[in-house]
Design a protein around this motif. Structure first.
Motif, mmCIF file in Angstrom:
data_model
loop_
_atom_site.group_PDB
_atom_site.id
_atom_site.type_symbol
_atom_site.label_atom_id
_atom_site.label_comp_id
_atom_site.label_asym_id
_atom_site.label_seq_id
_atom_site.Cartn_x
_atom_site.Cartn_y
_atom_site.Cartn_z
ATOM 1 N N TRP A 157 -5.435 18.924 94.643
ATOM 2 C CA TRP A 157 -4.023 19.456 95.678
ATOM 3 C C TRP A 157 -4.840 17.984 96.626
ATOM 4 C CZ3 TRP A 157 -3.913 24.549 98.676
ATOM 5 C CH2 TRP A 157 -3.589 25.037 96.926
ATOM 6 N N LYS A 158 -6.286 17.265 96.713
ATOM 7 C CA LYS A 158 -6.942 16.113 97.173
ATOM 8 C C LYS A 158 -5.786 15.047 97.101
ATOM 9 C CE LYS A 158 -10.672 13.507 96.168
ATOM 10 N NZ LYS A 158 -11.811 13.621 95.900
ATOM 11 N N LEU A 163 -0.808 17.930 100.783
ATOM 12 C CA LEU A 163 -1.589 19.088 100.327
ATOM 13 C C LEU A 163 -3.020 20.029 100.730
ATOM 14 C CD1 LEU A 163 -0.071 20.199 96.373
ATOM 15 C CD2 LEU A 163 0.839 21.443 98.957
ATOM 16 N N ALA A 164 -3.691 18.289 100.699
ATOM 17 C CA ALA A 164 -4.941 18.417 101.808
ATOM 18 C C ALA A 164 -5.087 18.497 102.696
ATOM 19 C CB ALA A 164 -5.385 16.975 100.805
ATOM 20 N N ALA A 165 -4.449 18.291 103.885
ATOM 21 C CA ALA A 165 -4.252 18.655 104.817
ATOM 22 C C ALA A 165 -3.996 19.829 105.083
ATOM 23 C CB ALA A 165 -3.512 17.941 105.457
ATOM 24 N N ILE A 166 -3.182 20.807 104.013
ATOM 25 C CA ILE A 166 -2.877 22.045 104.744
ATOM 26 C C ILE A 166 -3.722 22.626 103.795
ATOM 27 C CG2 ILE A 166 -1.745 23.892 103.829
ATOM 28 C CD1 ILE A 166 0.300 22.124 106.148
ATOM 29 N N SER A 167 -4.780 22.467 103.187
ATOM 30 C CA SER A 167 -5.380 23.492 102.104
ATOM 31 C C SER A 167 -7.009 23.172 103.414
ATOM 32 C CB SER A 167 -6.108 22.464 101.289
ATOM 33 O OG SER A 167 -6.554 21.272 101.340
ATOM 34 N N ILE A 168 -7.378 22.048 103.958
ATOM 35 C CA ILE A 168 -8.586 21.274 105.390
ATOM 36 C C ILE A 168 -8.055 22.490 106.743
ATOM 37 C CG2 ILE A 168 -9.405 20.194 106.328
ATOM 38 C CD1 ILE A 168 -9.056 18.298 104.611
ATOM 39 N N MET A 169 -6.533 22.831 107.015
ATOM 40 C CA MET A 169 -6.836 22.929 107.989
ATOM 41 C C MET A 169 -6.541 24.903 107.897
ATOM 42 S SD MET A 169 -3.418 21.020 109.184
ATOM 43 C CE MET A 169 -2.885 21.696 110.764
#
Length: 241
Positions: A157-158, A163-169
């Motif tokens: 996702w990175k 997707l990267a932002a969503i997974s981190i949040m």
């Protein structure tokens, strides 16, 4: 004379062993990315303190349970940084050449062994403690970290900034906050689950900080990310912007 030569050889072997051991220890320290690890340990410890209502809650049992909570969290944090290094060796040779895998201080086999050990120990401890919210929090963390990093269909996702932002949040901002809070509140302090204003406030703040992290964390990695097709916000906007 012969005894002196044997003693000298033994001393050299001992010094060589000590030097190699210290080198590996330093490499392991760098492999764990201590800045990230320390930050997460402090964050988890802080979350564990949110359900406290009075000084009477600060019992030896509470501190022991917090310690038992922090350990699997720390192991999962190491897994998070380790899996990212494993799949990004080529990128790190450009962006972070001093990391153990990128520099060759650790072999890939060593990296895999450490990564899998940390993940399995974290999940095993989370399950053995017997707290569903803690176990599910660690499982969610594991899934998000793996999906973020590993290069498989529909994952990695990175490569996608959204997707990267969503997974981190989700991971930092919501998953860790609620699961660890409920674990301490219900399974350590023995109280009914109540979503407090302090939890909501903290979740909001951490979510905003997670978004900022998603936007800025790769600012120094633009060169390698761009070369290998990792479309972070920093790559899309450019360093200057």
């Amino acid at each position: 004379m012969l005894l002196g030569r044997v003693k000298s050889e033994d001393d050299n072997k001992l010094k060589s062993f000590q030097a190699g051991f210290l080198k590996n220890l330093k490499s392991l320290y760098r492999f764990t990315r201590p800045n990230t690890l320390n930050g997460l340990v402090i964050a988890v410890t802080s979350i564990c303190c949110l359900p406290l209502q009075n000084l009477g809650d600060l019992t030896p049992t509470f501190f022991m349970e917090v310690f038992k909570t922090v350990v699997p969290a720390a192991l999962m944090a190491i897994y998070m940084t380790a899996i990212n290094q494993l799949v990004d060796v080529k990128i790190d040779k450009i962006n972070k050449p001093d990391l153990p895998l990128a520099s060759g201080d650790f072999s890939i086999k060593t990296g895999v062994a450490i990564t899998l050990t940390c993940a399995m120990m974290s999940l095993a401890m989370g399950i053995m403690i017997g707290s569903p919210p803690l176990a599910w929090g660690l499982i969610l963390w594991f899934i998000l970290v793996t999906a973020y990093s590993i290069d498989l269909p529909f994952l990695r996702w990175k490569r996608n900034a959204f997707l990267a932002a969503i997974s981190i949040m989700i991971g930092y901002g919501v998953g860790i906050q609620f699961s660890f809070f409920i674990h301490i509140q219900k399974y350590v302090l023995g109280r009914s689950v109540v979503i407090t204003r302090s939890l909501i406030f903290t979740t909001g703040v951490i979510t905003c900080m997670s978004l900022a992290k998603a936007l800025l964390k790769d600012l120094h990695d633009v060169d390698g990310d761009k070369e290998y097709g990792i479309r972070t916000f920093s790559v899309m906007l450019g360093k200057e912007r």
